[in-house]
Design a protein around this motif. Structure first.
Motif, PDB file in Angstrom:
ATOM      1  N   THR A 168       0.858  -1.190   0.000  1.00 32.94           N
ATOM      2  CA  THR A 168       0.000   0.000   0.000  1.00 32.94           C
ATOM      3  C   THR A 168       0.891   1.237   0.000  1.00 32.94           C
ATOM      4  O   THR A 168       2.096   1.155   0.296  1.00 32.94           O
ATOM      5  CB  THR A 168      -0.901   0.034   1.246  1.00 32.94           C
ATOM      6  N   ARG A 215       1.151  10.036   7.118  1.00 29.12           N
ATOM      7  CA  ARG A 215      -0.127  10.506   6.565  1.00 29.12           C
ATOM      8  C   ARG A 215      -0.014  11.962   6.094  1.00 29.12           C
ATOM      9  O   ARG A 215      -0.594  12.334   5.070  1.00 29.12           O
ATOM     10  CB  ARG A 215      -1.241  10.383   7.611  1.00 29.12           C
ATOM     11  N   ILE A 252      -3.050   1.935  -8.578  1.00 32.58           N
ATOM     12  CA  ILE A 252      -3.175   3.375  -8.818  1.00 32.58           C
ATOM     13  C   ILE A 252      -2.609   3.726 -10.194  1.00 32.58           C
ATOM     14  O   ILE A 252      -1.898   2.947 -10.813  1.00 32.58           O
ATOM     15  CB  ILE A 252      -2.474   4.204  -7.706  1.00 32.58           C
ATOM     16  N   GLU A 307      -0.340   8.914 -10.288  1.00 28.60           N
ATOM     17  CA  GLU A 307      -0.336   8.736  -8.828  1.00 28.60           C
ATOM     18  C   GLU A 307       0.945   8.050  -8.370  1.00 28.60           C
ATOM     19  O   GLU A 307       1.508   8.395  -7.322  1.00 28.60           O
ATOM     20  CB  GLU A 307      -1.567   7.924  -8.415  1.00 28.60           C
ATOM     21  N   LYS A 348      -4.496   2.181  -0.593  1.00 26.18           N
ATOM     22  CA  LYS A 348      -4.538   1.573  -1.931  1.00 26.18           C
ATOM     23  C   LYS A 348      -3.197   0.923  -2.224  1.00 26.18           C
ATOM     24  O   LYS A 348      -2.141   1.411  -1.783  1.00 26.18           O
ATOM     25  CB  LYS A 348      -4.825   2.635  -2.998  1.00 26.18           C
ATOM     26  N   PHE A 383      -2.842  12.465  -1.321  1.00 25.36           N
ATOM     27  CA  PHE A 383      -3.395  11.165  -0.924  1.00 25.36           C
ATOM     28  C   PHE A 383      -3.961  11.306   0.492  1.00 25.36           C
ATOM     29  O   PHE A 383      -3.204  11.480   1.447  1.00 25.36           O
ATOM     30  CB  PHE A 383      -2.323  10.077  -0.954  1.00 25.36           C
ATOM     31  N   THR A 384      -5.275  11.241   0.584  1.00 28.72           N
ATOM     32  CA  THR A 384      -5.917  11.435   1.889  1.00 28.72           C
ATOM     33  C   THR A 384      -6.863  10.272   2.197  1.00 28.72           C
ATOM     34  O   THR A 384      -7.187   9.463   1.328  1.00 28.72           O
ATOM     35  CB  THR A 384      -6.714  12.751   1.897  1.00 28.72           C
ATOM     36  N   ASN A 385      -7.278  10.227   3.459  1.00 29.21           N
ATOM     37  CA  ASN A 385      -8.258   9.224   3.922  1.00 29.21           C
ATOM     38  C   ASN A 385      -7.847   7.811   3.500  1.00 29.21           C
ATOM     39  O   ASN A 385      -6.701   7.422   3.691  1.00 29.21           O
ATOM     40  CB  ASN A 385      -9.661   9.577   3.415  1.00 29.21           C
ATOM     41  N   ASP A 386      -8.783   7.048   2.885  1.00 25.39           N
ATOM     42  CA  ASP A 386      -8.495   5.653   2.542  1.00 25.39           C
ATOM     43  C   ASP A 386      -7.575   5.498   1.338  1.00 25.39           C
ATOM     44  O   ASP A 386      -7.156   4.372   1.027  1.00 25.39           O
ATOM     45  CB  ASP A 386      -9.813   4.903   2.273  1.00 25.39           C
ATOM     46  N   ASP A 387      -7.258   6.615   0.656  1.00 27.24           N
ATOM     47  CA  ASP A 387      -6.326   6.541  -0.486  1.00 27.24           C
ATOM     48  C   ASP A 387      -4.989   5.939  -0.069  1.00 27.24           C
ATOM     49  O   ASP A 387      -4.329   5.268  -0.861  1.00 27.24           O
ATOM     50  CB  ASP A 387      -6.060   7.939  -1.062  1.00 27.24           C
ATOM     51  N   VAL A 388      -4.591   6.183   1.169  1.00 19.52           N
ATOM     52  CA  VAL A 388      -3.264   5.753   1.619  1.00 19.52           C
ATOM     53  C   VAL A 388      -3.160   4.231   1.725  1.00 19.52           C
ATOM     54  O   VAL A 388      -2.063   3.682   1.794  1.00 19.52           O
ATOM     55  CB  VAL A 388      -2.873   6.403   2.973  1.00 19.52           C
TER      56      VAL A 388
END
Length: 644
Positions: A407, A425, A445, A449, A440, A433-438
């Motif tokens: 990830t 974060r 991606i 990205e 992935k 890259f915020t919230n649940d994007d981190v």
């Protein structure tokens, strides 16, 4: 007018992409559609071409006009060769040519009225053939293919054997040959080398129809377009002029909007303070006046705070330790792949603080040089030496430095285990890259990205020697400009490969042109390279093919060629520039030191034990006067050096 977009709106689910977009394109006008990635540029093109249905609004074309469209990705499914495939555009001309040839043969065997009828048909067909540029269509096809980077040895290659980028070039060639009244081009420069891009610039400038282009290549936009349509926050604004004119106007507009916003906020705050004060008097008249002001305040149309460009992405590159002056030395470097010799006996050096760009056509070995330095590819012969305390940070355009199964969060945490979760974060948030994007996975991606993740790792590396392979690929214009500023302010050393001429022009202090299996050195940016290129190449071509610029520079002064003299002059110019830069830095440091002391004196002068002590007071006032006089001199000197 050849195209008008009126009040175009488009949403995908709850996401509004385009909102009330309106603009028009005149005949023969060259225009650009720009905006950050995801702004809706390609969506707009698809709506114009009828491939997507707009939620509202309409697209109007001039009556009888023809339109050609080049999408970003092409999937040509054909068994034709490159030459035969592009010739399909000239099918009508070829058939006309065949008809004329048949008539010529038939006219040999007829007489009388039949011959007259054939002659009449022959005259009509040859006139039509001439109008369609029939006598030059083969050379036109060859010119387009060569302009787009294909050599004659490629012409018979099957299209099925080509890469996606090569297929896009074929599609572009077919589109240009079809000469529509309006051409829509979505990222046409993505798969072209510098020579092909320069050729396309000239072709489009002289093109008889209108052109609308989506591109992140700002140098290309500066050369080609005279109108810019920017899509920002779902809205469109038109600017007259090329990209640089747009950027200047946009900055002025943004400053004016910010000033207007701040002035309004200041006035609102003042009115609120007056209202509060009037209410505090607690008298009937003062309360009524306060209420009257409140009503007026409610009627004010509030100005939204303008979104500043720097809020998109934040990059700060800073070395942890300073390297030695000699950062990289390469001697007699050679590399071949079987029978293909990429380069032979390359010699060059890189000093601390330089930003060096390696340029050249596709396939010449630029990326290979970077991989050799990073010990990712072996070399046939030569010597590579890194200087003292050099720490490399590598940005790979293929992002092989990233682990596809990890990830984004794990990629950074595993590389920098000392960092806590909050800092990781925050770093990822700085790169959007915020919230649940981190959470992935890297493999899930996009290329753009992945590029941002690689840049995040690079920023954390605290390296003092950055080696970058196509760092601006997949970045939108705003992100490119943020990266440019980061590199310009970087105090370490940079070596990079890029096709982005605007980026090179902004960041490079030196250019190495990899051509004819050798390097030609230019001490300057891309504009300087263009200015000096004809003379340098002419001189280099007359030299022995194994002689590099480093070997030339070391020969005796009596045998210096024109190239070596130019090299020497460039070195002298750079030395003068560095001297001025160092003097400017020293001046700034002295100004700062004196201003600090001046503030200390001001603090002392108000202390009772000082202002009651006459001798101490006189001493400090004398020192302050001396400082003020010196500051005046330094400020004048600083202005002169800054101008220089």
């Amino acid at each position: 007018m050849i195209l008008a977009c009126q009040n175009i709106s488009k949403s995908f689910g709850t996401d509004q992409i385009l909102n009330d977009i309106s603009f028009h394109i005149n005949e023969r006008e060259k225009a650009a559609i720009i905006g950050i990635n995801g702004a809706g540029k390609s969506t707009l093109f698809k709506i114009i071409m009828g491939q997507l249905q707009a939620d509202s609004g309409e697209v109007i074309f001039a009556k009888g006009s023809s339109v050609g469209y080049l999408a970003q990705h092409q999937d040509l499914s054909t068994e034709n060769s490159i030459y035969d495939e592009i010739m399909t555009v000239k099918k009508d001309v070829i058939e006309l040519d065949n008809s004329i040839r048949r008539l010529e043969e038939n006219m040999k065997t007829v007489t009388g009225r039949e011959l007259e009828q054939m002659l009449s048909t022959y005259t009509r067909l040859t006139h039509e053939f001439e109008l369609k540029n029939g006598y030059a269509y083969k050379s036109e096809v060859v010119g387009i293919l060569k302009g787009l980077g294909f050599v004659e040895a490629d012409f018979n290659k099957p299209v099925t054997a080509l890469s996606g980028g090569q297929k896009t070039r074929i599609a572009l060639g077919k589109l240009l040959l079809s000469t529509p009244d309006l051409i829509l081009l979505d990222e046409p420069t993505n798969h072209l080398d510098m020579e092909s891009i320069a050729w396309l610039e000239t072709y489009l400038l002289n093109y008889n129809g209108a052109v609308v282009v989506i591109a992140h290549d700002r140098y290309f936009l500066d050369k080609v377009v005279s109108k810019v349509v920017e899509i920002e926050n779902t809205k469109a604004i038109c600017f007259e002029g090329n990209y640089s004119a747009f950027a200047e106007k946009k900055a002025q507009q943004r400053d004016a909007m910010l000033k207007h916003y701040l002035n309004q906020q200041k006035e609102i705050k003042r009115q609120e303070e007056v209202i509060t004060k009037l209410r505090s008097f607690n008298r009937e008249k003062s309360i009524k006046r306060a209420e009257s002001r409140e009503k007026m305040l409610d009627k004010i149309e509030r100005v939204d705070k303008p979104v500043m460009e720097q809020s998109h992405m934040s990059i700060r590159l800073e070395p942890h330790i300073i390297s030695g002056n000699d950062v990289l030395t390469i001697k007699d470097l050679s590399k071949s792949y079987d029978a293909l010799k990429l380069f032979d006996h390359l010699n060059f050096e890189i000093k601390r603080g330089e930003r060096v760009s390696i340029i050249g056509n596709n396939g010449t070995g630029k990326t290979t040089i970077l991989k050799i330095i990073n010990q990712l590819v072996s070399y046939d012969s030569g010597e590579i030496k890194l200087g003292a305390k050099v720490k490399i940070g590598y940005y790979d355009q293929e992002h092989q430095v990233l682990s596809s199964e990890k990830t984004l969060f794990d990629e950074l945490q595993d590389t920098y285990p000392h960092m806590d979760n909050t800092k990781i974060r925050n770093i990822l948030a700085a790169f959007l890259f915020t919230n649940d994007d981190v959470f992935k996975r890297i493999k899930d991606i996009s290329g753009g990205e992945r590029g941002r993740v690689s840049l995040a790792k690079l920023m954390l590396s605290e390296a003092n020697f950055l080696i970058l392979d196509e760092p601006t690929n997949h970045l939108d214009i705003t992100s490119k400009e943020i990266l440019e500023n980061a590199l310009v302010n970087y105090t370490g050393t940079v070596l990079y490969v890029s096709h982005d001429r605007y980026f090179i022009n902004k960041t490079a202090t030196r250019i190495l042109d990899l051509t004819n299996k050798n390097l030609i050195n230019y001490i300057g940016n891309y504009d300087y390279y263009l200015e000096k290129k004809p003379v340098m190449e002419m001189t280099a071509s007359s030299a022995h093919h194994n002689t590099s610029f480093k070997a030339e520079a070391s020969t005796s002064e009596s045998n210096l060629t024109e190239t070596k003299m130019d090299w020497k002059l460039q070195k002298e110019e750079q030395a003068k520039l560095r001297k001025k830069q160092n003097e400017l830095k020293r001046t700034e440091e002295e100004i700062q030191k004196l201003e600090t002391r001046n503030e200390e004196i001001d603090t002392l002068l108000v202390q009772e034990d000082v202002f009651t002590n006459v001798s101490k007071l006189l001493e400090l006032n004398k020192e302050k006067k001396t400082i003020e006089e010196r500051l005046e001199e330094l400020l004048l000197l600083w202005e002169e050096l800054a101008d220089a």
